[in-house]
Write a protein that holds these residues in place. Sequence first.
Motif, PDB file in Angstrom:
ATOM      1  N   UNK A   1       0.847  -1.184   0.000  1.00 25.85           N
ATOM      2  CA  UNK A   1       0.000   0.000   0.000  1.00 25.85           C
ATOM      3  C   UNK A   1       0.890   1.244   0.000  1.00 25.85           C
ATOM      4  N   UNK A   2       0.278   2.403  -0.233  1.00 17.10           N
ATOM      5  CA  UNK A   2       1.037   3.636  -0.395  1.00 17.10           C
ATOM      6  C   UNK A   2       1.356   4.361   0.884  1.00 17.10           C
ATOM      7  N   UNK A   3       2.047   3.700   1.802  1.00 18.85           N
ATOM      8  CA  UNK A   3       2.473   4.342   3.042  1.00 18.85           C
ATOM      9  C   UNK A   3       3.823   3.770   3.460  1.00 18.85           C
ATOM     10  N   UNK A   4       4.575   4.556   4.216  1.00 22.37           N
ATOM     11  CA  UNK A   4       5.879   4.121   4.709  1.00 22.37           C
ATOM     12  C   UNK A   4       6.296   5.007   5.884  1.00 22.37           C
ATOM     13  N   UNK A   5       7.414   4.624   6.503  1.00 21.22           N
ATOM     14  CA  UNK A   5       8.045   5.516   7.484  1.00 21.22           C
ATOM     15  C   UNK A   5       9.467   5.832   7.023  1.00 21.22           C
ATOM     16  N   UNK A   6       9.618   5.927   5.704  1.00 21.81           N
ATOM     17  CA  UNK A   6      10.938   6.185   5.118  1.00 21.81           C
ATOM     18  C   UNK A   6      11.476   7.568   5.477  1.00 21.81           C
ATOM     19  N   UNK A   7      10.600   8.557   5.616  1.00 19.56           N
ATOM     20  CA  UNK A   7      11.064   9.910   5.922  1.00 19.56           C
ATOM     21  C   UNK A   7      11.481  10.046   7.381  1.00 19.56           C
ATOM     22  N   UNK A   8      10.740   9.402   8.277  1.00 17.83           N
ATOM     23  CA  UNK A   8      11.069   9.440   9.704  1.00 17.83           C
ATOM     24  C   UNK A   8      10.675   8.117  10.327  1.00 17.83           C
ATOM     25  N   UNK A   9      11.639   7.431  10.892  1.00 15.41           N
ATOM     26  CA  UNK A   9      11.410   6.117  11.466  1.00 15.41           C
ATOM     27  C   UNK A   9      10.284   6.162  12.508  1.00 15.41           C
ATOM     28  N   UNK A  10       9.309   5.283  12.312  1.00 16.09           N
ATOM     29  CA  UNK A  10       8.199   5.198  13.249  1.00 16.09           C
ATOM     30  C   UNK A  10       7.041   6.126  12.947  1.00 16.09           C
ATOM     31  N   UNK A  11       7.223   7.041  12.008  1.00 14.98           N
ATOM     32  CA  UNK A  11       6.161   7.979  11.638  1.00 14.98           C
ATOM     33  C   UNK A  11       5.516   7.485  10.347  1.00 14.98           C
ATOM     34  N   UNK A  12       4.458   6.683  10.464  1.00 15.45           N
ATOM     35  CA  UNK A  12       3.838   6.034   9.313  1.00 15.45           C
ATOM     36  C   UNK A  12       2.809   6.959   8.673  1.00 15.45           C
ATOM     37  N   UNK A  13       3.099   7.359   7.448  1.00 17.44           N
ATOM     38  CA  UNK A  13       2.190   8.245   6.712  1.00 17.44           C
ATOM     39  C   UNK A  13       2.005   7.730   5.285  1.00 17.44           C
ATOM     40  N   UNK A  14       0.824   8.024   4.739  1.00 20.76           N
ATOM     41  CA  UNK A  14       0.567   7.722   3.337  1.00 20.76           C
ATOM     42  C   UNK A  14       1.286   8.743   2.462  1.00 20.76           C
TER      43      UNK A  14
ATOM     44  N   UNK B   1       9.759  -3.359  14.206  1.00 27.31           N
ATOM     45  CA  UNK B   1      10.903  -3.147  13.314  1.00 27.31           C
ATOM     46  C   UNK B   1      12.153  -2.785  14.117  1.00 27.31           C
ATOM     47  N   UNK B   2      12.681  -3.723  14.896  1.00 27.95           N
ATOM     48  CA  UNK B   2      13.837  -3.394  15.747  1.00 27.95           C
ATOM     49  C   UNK B   2      15.076  -2.982  14.957  1.00 27.95           C
ATOM     50  N   UNK B   3      15.219  -3.491  13.734  1.00 31.40           N
ATOM     51  CA  UNK B   3      16.397  -3.141  12.924  1.00 31.40           C
ATOM     52  C   UNK B   3      16.154  -1.909  12.056  1.00 31.40           C
ATOM     53  N   UNK B   4      14.958  -1.336  12.112  1.00 33.69           N
ATOM     54  CA  UNK B   4      14.600  -0.140  11.338  1.00 33.69           C
ATOM     55  C   UNK B   4      14.759  -0.337   9.834  1.00 33.69           C
ATOM     56  N   UNK B   5      14.404  -1.519   9.356  1.00 32.29           N
ATOM     57  CA  UNK B   5      14.525  -1.761   7.916  1.00 32.29           C
ATOM     58  C   UNK B   5      13.224  -2.298   7.302  1.00 32.29           C
ATOM     59  N   UNK B   6      12.153  -2.337   8.075  1.00 34.98           N
ATOM     60  CA  UNK B   6      10.836  -2.698   7.533  1.00 34.98           C
ATOM     61  C   UNK B   6      10.040  -1.401   7.429  1.00 34.98           C
ATOM     62  N   UNK B   7      10.177  -0.738   6.304  1.00 32.76           N
ATOM     63  CA  UNK B   7       9.720   0.644   6.186  1.00 32.76           C
ATOM     64  C   UNK B   7       8.546   0.869   5.241  1.00 32.76           C
ATOM     65  N   UNK B   8       7.942  -0.191   4.716  1.00 35.83           N
ATOM     66  CA  UNK B   8       6.834  -0.019   3.778  1.00 35.83           C
ATOM     67  C   UNK B   8       5.590  -0.749   4.280  1.00 35.83           C
ATOM     68  N   UNK B   9       4.428  -0.162   3.982  1.00 38.24           N
ATOM     69  CA  UNK B   9       3.170  -0.696   4.500  1.00 38.24           C
ATOM     70  C   UNK B   9       2.679  -1.872   3.662  1.00 38.24           C
ATOM     71  N   UNK B  10       2.262  -2.898   4.372  1.00 40.82           N
ATOM     72  CA  UNK B  10       1.816  -4.140   3.772  1.00 40.82           C
ATOM     73  C   UNK B  10       0.405  -4.458   4.273  1.00 40.82           C
TER      74      UNK B  10
ATOM     75  N   UNK C   1       4.146  -3.931   8.830  1.00 36.60           N
ATOM     76  CA  UNK C   1       5.312  -3.289   8.228  1.00 36.60           C
ATOM     77  C   UNK C   1       6.135  -4.356   7.521  1.00 36.60           C
ATOM     78  N   UNK C   2       6.688  -4.002   6.371  1.00 39.29           N
ATOM     79  CA  UNK C   2       7.361  -4.984   5.521  1.00 39.29           C
ATOM     80  C   UNK C   2       8.590  -4.354   4.879  1.00 39.29           C
ATOM     81  N   UNK C   3       9.520  -5.217   4.460  1.00 39.60           N
ATOM     82  CA  UNK C   3      10.710  -4.742   3.739  1.00 39.60           C
ATOM     83  C   UNK C   3      10.295  -4.185   2.380  1.00 39.60           C
ATOM     84  N   UNK C   4      10.800  -3.012   2.044  1.00 41.72           N
ATOM     85  CA  UNK C   4      10.407  -2.359   0.794  1.00 41.72           C
ATOM     86  C   UNK C   4      10.865  -3.125  -0.438  1.00 41.72           C
ATOM     87  N   UNK C   5      11.977  -3.846  -0.314  1.00 44.05           N
ATOM     88  CA  UNK C   5      12.512  -4.549  -1.490  1.00 44.05           C
ATOM     89  C   UNK C   5      11.786  -5.869  -1.769  1.00 44.05           C
TER      90      UNK C   5
END
Length: 199
Positions: free
Chosen positions: A128-141, A159-168, A183-187
């Motif tokens: 889906x069209x959301x992530x926390x890529x701009x700020x860790x933990x701040x999930x926005x569309x 997301x303890x490693x801060x690498x699951x940054x895209x919404x699933x 939260x899911x890995x973007x790749x």
Amino acid sequence: MLAPRTVLLALTVACGALADTPAASDVPGYFLNMLMWNGEASERYHGSPLVPAVLAAASSTVAATACPAPFFPVMSQCFWTSTSYKLSWDDARSFCQQMGGDLAEPLYLTALMVHLQNHYPAGKEFHLGASDLEKEGNWTYLSGRPVDPRGWMAGEPNDPAHDQNCLNFCFQGCRASYPPLNDQYCHREKNFVCEFFVA
């Protein structure tokens, strides 16, 4: 003769297609949750002032959402789903943009889930069209609208490693079927949902 539950579900979805105000469009969300989910999952709808919303819905005279092909309507939004192939979050977004839209920002997670379960009953995961890529933990569309925290699966986002940054959006193959957000890995290559934004 159709069962009362079936009739109510059909009327609920039809009401959502006709609603053009936030109060009116929340009525189908309430009934869908009452029909589909019990307990805490639908608790947030129980406190809604239904009478004003019902009156607003009854007075609405607008036409149903018109979605250009191949998009289909769900409530007041237009979606298209990829189920035959999978892409990373970035590639899925590019694909949606080439269709004239972007990754989806569903207002009514339950309504979208009902549609997806009716058409794709096997377990699925969708970007889906959301992530926390701009700020860790701040999930926005992508539009800047925050992700409703009540939509997360129990224990998510985790997301303890801060690498699951895209919404699933996940159902019938995940640890829980509702709420559906994870939260899911973007790749990771997943199915995805595109949205055409109606003016």
